[in-house]
Write a protein that holds these residues in place. Structure first.
Motif, PDB file in Angstrom:
ATOM      1  N   THR A  47      76.077 130.552  52.910  1.00 28.82           N
ATOM      2  CA  THR A  47      76.562 129.521  53.821  1.00 28.82           C
ATOM      3  C   THR A  47      76.894 130.135  55.182  1.00 28.82           C
ATOM      4  N   LEU A  49      79.156 128.926  59.184  1.00 26.98           N
ATOM      5  CA  LEU A  49      80.006 127.973  59.888  1.00 26.98           C
ATOM      6  C   LEU A  49      79.428 127.680  61.265  1.00 26.98           C
ATOM      7  N   GLU A  63      81.668 123.128  58.558  1.00 27.40           N
ATOM      8  CA  GLU A  63      80.896 123.738  57.481  1.00 27.40           C
ATOM      9  C   GLU A  63      79.423 123.778  57.867  1.00 27.40           C
TER      10      GLU A  63
END
Length: 282
Positions: A47, A49, A63
């Motif tokens: 992931t 940001l 996110e």
């Protein structure tokens, strides 16, 4: 939260002879023009940001899906640039209130505030988190670990980027790109650009395409590496001030005068994040 109707995008086939049309996710929240976007590095779990800057003075953290995490409160003027540290634990912002601030991204607390003599237009943070650099209408590059400002450009410093451990690249209104060794404070190479650099982002993996935004229209454009225009993406309702690829190259973000952030897929129709994918029947 995403705007109603935008959080589950749908794809149609009326584009490029049957290819899925790019349908963006729209991330609202800002109340004035979005001035800058910056993704973090790709994290161990895959992931990342996204942090946005805005003339409303309130940088927002999101996110990788675009969902809002929090807002950094404390600036008293437009925020022109915000960057995340490689580990995402810190953010640094530059503002029209003549300050640069360092933030804890977990608590939202401002840890440090560095006063300047003029508007701070651009910021960067070192990989070690030990230094920041700023640029702006002072035309110098202040370094948070030193008392000396370095004359950088003959016009406003529009962008600073930290490269590796000790190198910083700067771009100015004078049409110059310059590279600096931060251990010595000396410039070691430069490049003249035909006019001030505009908003552009290169695909981080393939490096075969780049995306651009312009203050002259409301469109986002995809180009081949040779500059050939591959696609025009419409959706914003104001000039596009900033564009940026995600670290995995799967999406790119655009920020506009209309106060919104739009997230676009590099491969429309592919299942990714909140995009269901064309094969899912959406």
């Amino acid at each position: 939260m995403f705007g109603s109707g935008d959080n589950v995008p749908r794809h149609d086939k009326e584009h490029l002879g049957g290819e899925p049309k790019a349908v963006p996710l729209v991330a609202p929240g800002h109340t004035r023009p979005v001035t800058h976007l910056s993704f973090s590095s790709l994290q161990d779990d895959g992931t990342y940001l996204l942090v946005s800057s805005c003339k409303d003075g309130n940088p927002m953290l999101r996110e990788w899906t675009g969902d809002w995490i929090g807002t950094f409160l404390g600036h008293k003027g437009a925020v022109w640039s915000t960057k995340l540290s490689p580990d995402t634990s810190r953010a640094v912002s530059g503002s029209a209130d003549f300050t640069a601030k360092v933030w804890d991204t977990y608590s939202g607390e401002a840890l440090y505030s560095f006063p300047h003599n003029h508007i701070v237009r651009t910021v960067a943070i070192s990989p070690s988190l030990s230094h920041i650099v700023t640029g702006g209408q002072e035309k110098i590059i202040p370094n948070s670990s030193a008392t000396l400002g370095r004359q950088a450009h003959n016009g406003t410093v529009k962008s600073v980027v930290w490269i590796g451990d000790h190198t910083v690249a700067t771009a100015g209104e004078d049409g110059m790109l310059k590279w600096w060794d931060m251990r010595t404070g000396k410039q070691f190479t430069s490049l003249t650009w035909p006019g001030p650099p505009s908003s552009a982002s290169l695909h981080p993996i393939l490096q075969d395409r780049f995306v651009t935004g312009s203050v002259n229209d409301e469109w986002v454009r995809m180009h081949g590496i040779n500059g050939e225009e591959r696609d025009i993406l419409k959706g914003h309702h104001g000039p596009v001030h900033c564009v940026e690829f995600s670290p995995d190259g799967e999406i790119y973000a655009s920020g506009s005068e209309d106060g919104t952030i739009r997230l676009w897929q590099t491969t429309p129709g592919k299942a990714y994040g909140l995009w269901q994918g064309a094969a899912s029947g959406s």
